[in-house]
Design a protein around this motif. Structure first.
Motif, PDB file in Angstrom:
ATOM      1  N   VAL A  76       2.194 -25.432 -38.734  1.00 46.62           N
ATOM      2  CA  VAL A  76       1.209 -25.816 -37.725  1.00 46.62           C
ATOM      3  C   VAL A  76       0.731 -24.581 -36.974  1.00 46.62           C
ATOM      4  N   HIS A  77      -0.589 -24.400 -36.956  1.00 45.97           N
ATOM      5  CA  HIS A  77      -1.208 -23.330 -36.183  1.00 45.97           C
ATOM      6  C   HIS A  77      -2.058 -23.966 -35.091  1.00 45.97           C
ATOM      7  N   ILE A  78      -1.918 -23.466 -33.866  1.00 46.09           N
ATOM      8  CA  ILE A  78      -2.664 -24.003 -32.726  1.00 46.09           C
ATOM      9  C   ILE A  78      -3.778 -23.027 -32.377  1.00 46.09           C
ATOM     10  N   TYR A  79      -4.967 -23.573 -32.129  1.00 47.17           N
ATOM     11  CA  TYR A  79      -6.121 -22.785 -31.708  1.00 47.17           C
ATOM     12  C   TYR A  79      -6.670 -23.400 -30.424  1.00 47.17           C
ATOM     13  N   VAL A  80      -6.848 -22.590 -29.405  1.00 45.32           N
ATOM     14  CA  VAL A  80      -7.498 -23.040 -28.182  1.00 45.32           C
ATOM     15  C   VAL A  80      -8.962 -22.647 -28.306  1.00 45.32           C
ATOM     16  N   ASP A  81      -9.819 -23.652 -28.487  1.00 44.57           N
ATOM     17  CA  ASP A  81     -11.241 -23.398 -28.702  1.00 44.57           C
ATOM     18  C   ASP A  81     -12.001 -23.195 -27.404  1.00 44.57           C
ATOM     19  N   GLY A  82     -11.621 -23.894 -26.359  1.00 49.11           N
ATOM     20  CA  GLY A  82     -12.323 -23.795 -25.078  1.00 49.11           C
ATOM     21  C   GLY A  82     -11.337 -23.644 -23.946  1.00 49.11           C
ATOM     22  N   ILE A  83     -10.711 -24.767 -23.593  1.00 46.72           N
ATOM     23  CA  ILE A  83      -9.713 -24.762 -22.529  1.00 46.72           C
ATOM     24  C   ILE A  83      -8.515 -25.608 -22.943  1.00 46.72           C
ATOM     25  N   ALA A  84      -7.361 -25.141 -22.578  1.00 44.97           N
ATOM     26  CA  ALA A  84      -6.125 -25.923 -22.680  1.00 44.97           C
ATOM     27  C   ALA A  84      -5.517 -25.872 -21.284  1.00 44.97           C
ATOM     28  N   ALA A  85      -5.783 -26.896 -20.498  1.00 40.99           N
ATOM     29  CA  ALA A  85      -5.338 -26.919 -19.114  1.00 40.99           C
ATOM     30  C   ALA A  85      -4.291 -28.002 -18.914  1.00 40.99           C
ATOM     31  N   SER A  86      -3.439 -27.783 -17.938  1.00 37.38           N
ATOM     32  CA  SER A  86      -2.448 -28.770 -17.527  1.00 37.38           C
ATOM     33  C   SER A  86      -1.600 -29.203 -18.723  1.00 37.38           C
ATOM     34  N   MET A  87      -1.559 -30.481 -19.065  1.00 41.80           N
ATOM     35  CA  MET A  87      -0.713 -30.962 -20.167  1.00 41.80           C
ATOM     36  C   MET A  87      -1.159 -30.399 -21.509  1.00 41.80           C
ATOM     37  N   LEU A 106      -6.338 -20.752 -20.894  1.00 39.26           N
ATOM     38  CA  LEU A 106      -5.080 -21.476 -20.892  1.00 39.26           C
ATOM     39  C   LEU A 106      -4.640 -21.557 -19.439  1.00 39.26           C
ATOM     40  N   MET A 107      -4.528 -22.768 -18.891  1.00 37.22           N
ATOM     41  CA  MET A 107      -4.189 -22.930 -17.486  1.00 37.22           C
ATOM     42  C   MET A 107      -2.868 -23.689 -17.379  1.00 37.22           C
ATOM     43  N   LEU A 108      -1.864 -23.027 -16.800  1.00 36.95           N
ATOM     44  CA  LEU A 108      -0.557 -23.637 -16.586  1.00 36.95           C
ATOM     45  C   LEU A 108      -0.369 -23.879 -15.089  1.00 36.95           C
TER      46      LEU A 108
END
Length: 110
Positions: A76-87, A106-108
């Motif tokens: 499995v490869h993960i790509y953040v295309d725009g935003i990955a925020a919160s959960m 990427l917002m944590l």
């Protein structure tokens, strides 16, 4: 595989699952749907791309998605295309690996 809403397969057998939208049972990204799609993708090939563009959402649905991806036997490869925020950022961090462009976010939570 066309019966699945968020999944596509290319000519090389690489499956792509799109986590685009809010996470939750009543939103675009539903944990049950993602789990079923991931199992179907594992049957179709050993390589799966998960593409994320999400502001986050329900924590428990997100944890179920995280555990499903983390326990997958596929590559499995993960790509953040725009935003990955919160959960969605927590889901992104289970990647093996995670890739994102310099314009993606990427917002944590602290």
């Amino acid at each position: 595989m066309s019966r699945f809403f968020n999944i596509q397969t290319d000519a090389e057998g690489v499956c792509t699952i799109f986590l685009y939208g809010d996470i939750g049972d009543y939103y675009e990204v539903q944990s049950g749907r993602v789990a079923r799609e991931l199992l179907e993708a594992e049957k179709a090939g050993s390589r799966i791309h998960v593409r994320i563009n999400s502001n986050g959402g329900d924590v428990y649905c997100g944890i179920a998605i995280y555990n499903t991806i983390k326990n997958s036997k596929a590559d499995v490869h993960i790509y953040v295309d725009g935003i990955a925020a919160s959960m969605a950022s927590v889901i992104a961090l289970c990647g093996k690996p995670v890739e994102m462009s310099k314009y993606a976010r990427l917002m944590l939570h602290s």
